[in-house]
Design an enzyme around this catalytic site. Sequence first.
Site, PDB file in Angstrom:
ATOM      1  N   GLU A   1     -21.233  20.259  -7.766  1.00 21.09           N
ATOM      2  CA  GLU A   1     -22.138  19.280  -8.391  1.00 21.09           C
ATOM      3  C   GLU A   1     -21.989  19.317  -9.900  1.00 21.09           C
ATOM      4  OE1 GLU A   1     -26.458  19.384  -7.919  1.00 21.09           O
ATOM      5  OE2 GLU A   1     -26.131  19.074  -5.765  1.00 21.09           O
TER       6      GLU A   1
ATOM      7  N   LYS B   1       3.021 -13.088  -2.332  1.00 26.72           N
ATOM      8  CA  LYS B   1       3.006 -11.804  -1.606  1.00 26.72           C
ATOM      9  C   LYS B   1       2.018 -11.869  -0.443  1.00 26.72           C
ATOM     10  CE  LYS B   1       0.412  -8.380  -3.332  1.00 26.72           C
ATOM     11  NZ  LYS B   1      -0.027  -7.330  -4.266  1.00 26.72           N
TER      12      LYS B   1
ATOM     13  N   HIS C   1     -10.363  -6.831 -12.143  1.00 24.50           N
ATOM     14  CA  HIS C   1      -9.446  -7.373 -11.135  1.00 24.50           C
ATOM     15  C   HIS C   1      -9.731  -8.859 -10.903  1.00 24.50           C
ATOM     16  CE1 HIS C   1      -6.797  -7.633  -7.813  1.00 24.50           C
ATOM     17  NE2 HIS C   1      -7.775  -7.871  -6.962  1.00 24.50           N
TER      18      HIS C   1
END
Length: 314
Positions: free
Chosen positions: A44, A196, A134
Amino acid sequence: MSSEIESKVKIFAGTASEYLAKEIALEYGVDLGLAKLYRFNDGEMQPVINESIRGDYFFVVQSTFAPADNLMELLLMIDSARRASAEYITAVVPYFGYARQDRKDKPRVSIASKMVANLLTAAGADRVMTMDLHAPQIQGFFDIPVDHLESNTIFIPYLKELNLHDMTFASPDVGSTNRARILAQHFEKEMVIVDKHRKRPGEIAGMTLIGDVKGRNVILVDDIIDTATTLCNAASLLIDKGAKSVRAMCTHPVLSGNAIEKIDNSKLTELVVCNTIPLRQLSPKIKVLSVAPLFASAIRNMHEHKSISSLFIN
Ligand code: R5P
């Protein structure tokens, strides 16, 4: 935001992006904030901020690439800053991980980028500063402001220095068409698309070229290079179709597994990436450009309430 004149800019690092935070702080002209990451025996994490940030503009730099501990550490830093009464908290996330999971494209999957956006806000971030998401519409997953920086600001001057003739820009998949088009328009050149199709994440079923690259110096443009399969396969296809050379400009070097070896053995002349993620290994074919000056300027403009888009090259 209040008492802007009094509020100081304090730049802190998450451990995964310390190299970059140091560079950003140097460019900005401040010392990196004092913090230390402690760990409990079970792993942790406990980040501790070792200086007062009361009333300050707190910036914490951490890209959220794997492992997920990087994200967790960022969330804990934000929470610590909120509890230490920082005036305004900005999560500087040069590479925003989990962005590829931005829609429910098959049954029973998570929209992970929305969940990460929720986590950052719940931890206490007032603003996010990131680069080349993205999908730009991920900005809409946040109900706080997002400063979305563009790597073209870094790639365009580099391409100008190369002074290549007969340039053609290429998108290695339909998703990056817009990125390639922006560069093609800037340089007033043609663009082509490699279509693609994927079987599943990390596996490509096939590629088809749309356009002509005979005798051209091709520049592939993408946001992420992960296994490097997309770019290496696209480079082979472009060379087979008559390209003179193929270079790639790709913002985030995830470069998992044996991606670097694949690039070294590929038809790519050069891969140019940003340092949003540190490289695990050097390669003669990979050129790394720093995002630190751009992030430092964006932090300055944000703090001084000036335009951030004025930093971009269109
Ligand atoms: C996908 O949509 C992205 O833009 C990249 O093309 C992809 O993540 C690259 O993955 P890889 O390097 O594994 O082919």
